[in-house]
Design a protein around this motif. Sequence first.
Motif, PDB file in Angstrom:
ATOM      1  N   UNK A  81       0.816  -1.220   0.000  1.00 15.67           N
ATOM      2  CA  UNK A  81       0.000   0.000   0.000  1.00 15.67           C
ATOM      3  C   UNK A  81       0.847   1.266   0.000  1.00 15.67           C
ATOM      4  N   UNK A  82       0.339   2.254  -0.740  1.00 14.09           N
ATOM      5  CA  UNK A  82       0.953   3.582  -0.748  1.00 14.09           C
ATOM      6  C   UNK A  82       0.010   4.548  -0.046  1.00 14.09           C
ATOM      7  N   UNK A  83       0.482   5.126   1.052  1.00 15.61           N
ATOM      8  CA  UNK A  83      -0.285   6.163   1.725  1.00 15.61           C
ATOM      9  C   UNK A  83       0.665   7.117   2.416  1.00 15.61           C
ATOM     10  N   UNK A  84       0.318   8.369   2.372  1.00 12.83           N
ATOM     11  CA  UNK A  84       1.168   9.401   2.965  1.00 12.83           C
ATOM     12  C   UNK A  84       0.814   9.688   4.422  1.00 12.83           C
ATOM     13  N   UNK A  85      -0.416   9.383   4.807  1.00 12.33           N
ATOM     14  CA  UNK A  85      -0.875   9.680   6.165  1.00 12.33           C
ATOM     15  C   UNK A  85      -2.084   8.814   6.453  1.00 12.33           C
ATOM     16  N   UNK A  86      -2.534   8.854   7.711  1.00 16.74           N
ATOM     17  CA  UNK A  86      -3.773   8.175   8.083  1.00 16.74           C
ATOM     18  C   UNK A  86      -4.367   8.879   9.293  1.00 16.74           C
ATOM     19  N   UNK A  92       5.715   1.808   4.095  1.00 18.30           N
ATOM     20  CA  UNK A  92       5.934   3.232   3.837  1.00 18.30           C
ATOM     21  C   UNK A  92       7.001   3.823   4.749  1.00 18.30           C
ATOM     22  N   UNK A  93       7.166   3.257   5.928  1.00 18.47           N
ATOM     23  CA  UNK A  93       8.186   3.769   6.842  1.00 18.47           C
ATOM     24  C   UNK A  93       9.555   3.118   6.606  1.00 18.47           C
ATOM     25  N   UNK A  94       9.602   2.055   5.824  1.00 18.30           N
ATOM     26  CA  UNK A  94      10.856   1.325   5.630  1.00 18.30           C
ATOM     27  C   UNK A  94      11.795   2.117   4.718  1.00 18.30           C
ATOM     28  N   UNK A  95      13.071   2.243   5.092  1.00 12.35           N
ATOM     29  CA  UNK A  95      14.029   2.951   4.226  1.00 12.35           C
ATOM     30  C   UNK A  95      14.184   2.272   2.865  1.00 12.35           C
ATOM     31  N   UNK A  96      14.173   0.943   2.855  1.00 14.18           N
ATOM     32  CA  UNK A  96      14.293   0.170   1.617  1.00 14.18           C
ATOM     33  C   UNK A  96      13.011  -0.643   1.464  1.00 14.18           C
ATOM     34  N   UNK A  97      12.073  -0.099   0.686  1.00 10.69           N
ATOM     35  CA  UNK A  97      10.752  -0.719   0.581  1.00 10.69           C
ATOM     36  C   UNK A  97      10.797  -2.040  -0.179  1.00 10.69           C
ATOM     37  N   UNK A  98      11.658  -2.142  -1.161  1.00  9.11           N
ATOM     38  CA  UNK A  98      11.775  -3.403  -1.897  1.00  9.11           C
ATOM     39  C   UNK A  98      12.244  -4.506  -0.966  1.00  9.11           C
ATOM     40  N   UNK A 117      -4.451  11.287  -9.042  1.00 10.00           N
ATOM     41  CA  UNK A 117      -3.202  11.377  -9.803  1.00 10.00           C
ATOM     42  C   UNK A 117      -2.153  10.403  -9.269  1.00 10.00           C
ATOM     43  N   UNK A 118      -2.148  10.182  -7.946  1.00  8.85           N
ATOM     44  CA  UNK A 118      -1.252   9.168  -7.372  1.00  8.85           C
ATOM     45  C   UNK A 118      -1.540   7.803  -7.994  1.00  8.85           C
ATOM     46  N   UNK A 119      -2.833   7.480  -8.115  1.00  6.80           N
ATOM     47  CA  UNK A 119      -3.197   6.173  -8.652  1.00  6.80           C
ATOM     48  C   UNK A 119      -2.769   6.036 -10.115  1.00  6.80           C
ATOM     49  N   UNK A 120      -2.983   7.082 -10.889  1.00  3.32           N
ATOM     50  CA  UNK A 120      -2.566   7.038 -12.288  1.00  3.32           C
ATOM     51  C   UNK A 120      -1.053   6.886 -12.405  1.00  3.32           C
ATOM     52  N   UNK A 121      -0.320   7.567 -11.526  1.00  5.77           N
ATOM     53  CA  UNK A 121       1.143   7.458 -11.535  1.00  5.77           C
ATOM     54  C   UNK A 121       1.589   6.051 -11.168  1.00  5.77           C
ATOM     55  N   UNK A 122       0.894   5.428 -10.223  1.00  6.77           N
ATOM     56  CA  UNK A 122       1.219   4.038  -9.849  1.00  6.77           C
ATOM     57  C   UNK A 122       0.978   3.106 -11.030  1.00  6.77           C
ATOM     58  N   UNK A 123      -0.110   3.323 -11.760  1.00  7.76           N
ATOM     59  CA  UNK A 123      -0.401   2.490 -12.935  1.00  7.76           C
ATOM     60  C   UNK A 123       0.696   2.653 -13.991  1.00  7.76           C
ATOM     61  N   UNK A 140       7.516   9.596  -3.203  1.00  5.94           N
ATOM     62  CA  UNK A 140       7.324   9.637  -4.650  1.00  5.94           C
ATOM     63  C   UNK A 140       6.604   8.357  -5.069  1.00  5.94           C
ATOM     64  N   UNK A 141       5.360   8.479  -5.508  1.00  2.00           N
ATOM     65  CA  UNK A 141       4.555   7.318  -5.825  1.00  2.00           C
ATOM     66  C   UNK A 141       5.181   6.474  -6.927  1.00  2.00           C
ATOM     67  N   UNK A 142       5.785   7.091  -7.915  1.00  2.00           N
ATOM     68  CA  UNK A 142       6.388   6.326  -9.007  1.00  2.00           C
ATOM     69  C   UNK A 142       7.548   5.473  -8.505  1.00  2.00           C
ATOM     70  N   UNK A 143       8.358   6.044  -7.628  1.00  4.52           N
ATOM     71  CA  UNK A 143       9.497   5.298  -7.075  1.00  4.52           C
ATOM     72  C   UNK A 143       9.008   4.155  -6.195  1.00  4.52           C
TER      73      UNK A 143
END
Length: 639
Positions: free
Chosen positions: A144-149, A353-359, A190-196, A160-163
């Motif tokens: 999941x991509x989220x900036x806040x909750x 989202x909090x992980x330095x290396x998400x991969x 726009x975030x969703x379109x960028x993810x696609x 950066x959603x693309x990254x």
Amino acid sequence: PAMMTRTMGGRDHHHPQHRRLGAVVASLLWAAFAAEGFRPAAPTIARSVLSTHKATAAVETPVTAPDPNDAAHILGHGNASHVPSTLQRIVARRVELADAAGDAPIAGPYGADARSSSADSTWVVRRLRRPWGARRDQPTLCAEFKRASPSKGVIAKDADIAVVATEYAEAGAALISVLTEPEWFGGSLEDMAAARRAAEAFEARTGRPRPAILRKDMVAHERMIREAKAYGADAVLLIAACLAKSQLQEFVRLSLALGLEPIVEAHTEVEMRLSLESGARVVGVNNRNLHTFALDMDATRRLADVVADFVRDIGGPRPVLASLSGVAARQDVLDLCAQSANIDSVLVGEALMRAPDKRLAASRLLGIVTDEDEAVSRQTDDTTRWLAKVCGVTTVEDALTAARNGADLIGVIFAPTSPRRVDADTAASIVTAVRKFGERTARWDAPSGSTLAEKAVALRRATARGRPLVVGVVQDQPLRDVLGLVESTGVDLVQLHGREDAAFADAVGPHIRVLHSDAETAALDLRHLLDERSEKCQAVLVDASGGGTGRRFDWAQLAEARARLGDASFEPLIAGGIDADAVREAAQSDLIIGGGEGVPLLGFDASSKLETAPGHKDADRVVAYLAAVAAEQSSRGEA
């Protein structure tokens, strides 16, 4: 109240199905309006929610409220004095915005305002289902991509959603969930379109199947489903807790007609049965109650049993079952999969989202991390991540501001002479709030008998993923008083700021030892490490003499202390005049770096520089300080 007379987004308003859906939305919002002081004359909706729309004025037809059983599962339904939950307030706002858009065209980068599609979303179902022959502890991953909750505040504001989407795809995520709600979650279409676009680029570059894209939002209006299609979604989340049964069924049909796979989310047994009866091919268990934000990891097991019973009784194929929240580490995945053999997928958001290396974090969750990746991770995360401590906190509000913006340690001061002193009741309230924020139920179980370097790793792991610890600061107080404070408040660690000896330190349990810089000798007092070090010491903090003064000590003393100790693993927290500027200066200093000739740091401790007056934290300064720690940490990782 005017919202109760609006349309369902520009559809055929004469159609009875859409009149019913409009009435359902109005029913859902009933409590929200009541909370704002609006009180209808009767407990039912006296006329059609469409009746004041100019286009349908000529065909106004009295319509009563929908069948109570249709929306009986919705919190507060039928109760005019109900105070709406955060979820219901968000839903009301989303419906308001969709209604306001009316018939305005939807022209997203992946199509115009669609009414139907020849696309088939069955591939999404196959993508999410646990592969045939895979072990039960190898579910697919929804990243999941989220900036806040609403519950955790800011998580990754500038991500950066693309990254991030590319990292998720490279890690093997089956689906990327994108929050599109802007006011509470910081998302956008726009975030969703960028993810696609990022997912498509990954597929073109690697030849591997791309992840599906999910629109995650509080979908309560059909316009939002059509928006999802136009902005690149392959699937749309429908939350049973905020949709009446008839509305849920209609939205499932509409989604499938548009070539979108509806993923229906439930938290209770009743909601799961409604989800299954809606015809959804993918159902999810939200382990979090969205009305209270309380986490119950046993929900997946209970609702998996409901799914199994439904399939046994009704027959037909088993729907894909996903566990949708509360997962932060590989052990969480193992625990969930041990509860039920039918879990196909898990969704993970905040931890990634909090992980330095998400991969790498995603690969860890899937259990496919390589030894080489694990070695790199331990070097870049467990052994080098800077901790950020906010000390001298005197209110729950200030503690939560720090927690929501990334603080790892939150300090409350018990020293009688401090202007930031709090009593036991206030400290206990702060501990309770911080534990709730971090979804902990007990004091941190600190390691003992290991080296300071190993304990630093343990501290970093314990505070990762937005789970701060609370530190109680004492100074030359009677042991009996300190033990009483520890017991009554529940602080995770004690910070020894005075002349407490090793016996005292052993008695109080897990603690942070403060070393003071002597202004006259320009050196650190190291006796507590050289002569009186307790095995229960979890970390060392270096401060100017006295502490709490806002004065900075000479950082050159750190290297001298390291040499005197003969300990290359000397890795302190530093205090004294710390704020955002000091963090940036430290990051550029030859005296303080993550390796080389400088002294590596465990992190920073800030207090007086974040205040307008002693004990009164300035939220902007707190946020700036914590953002600086995160930014400089990220820069060090890239370097």
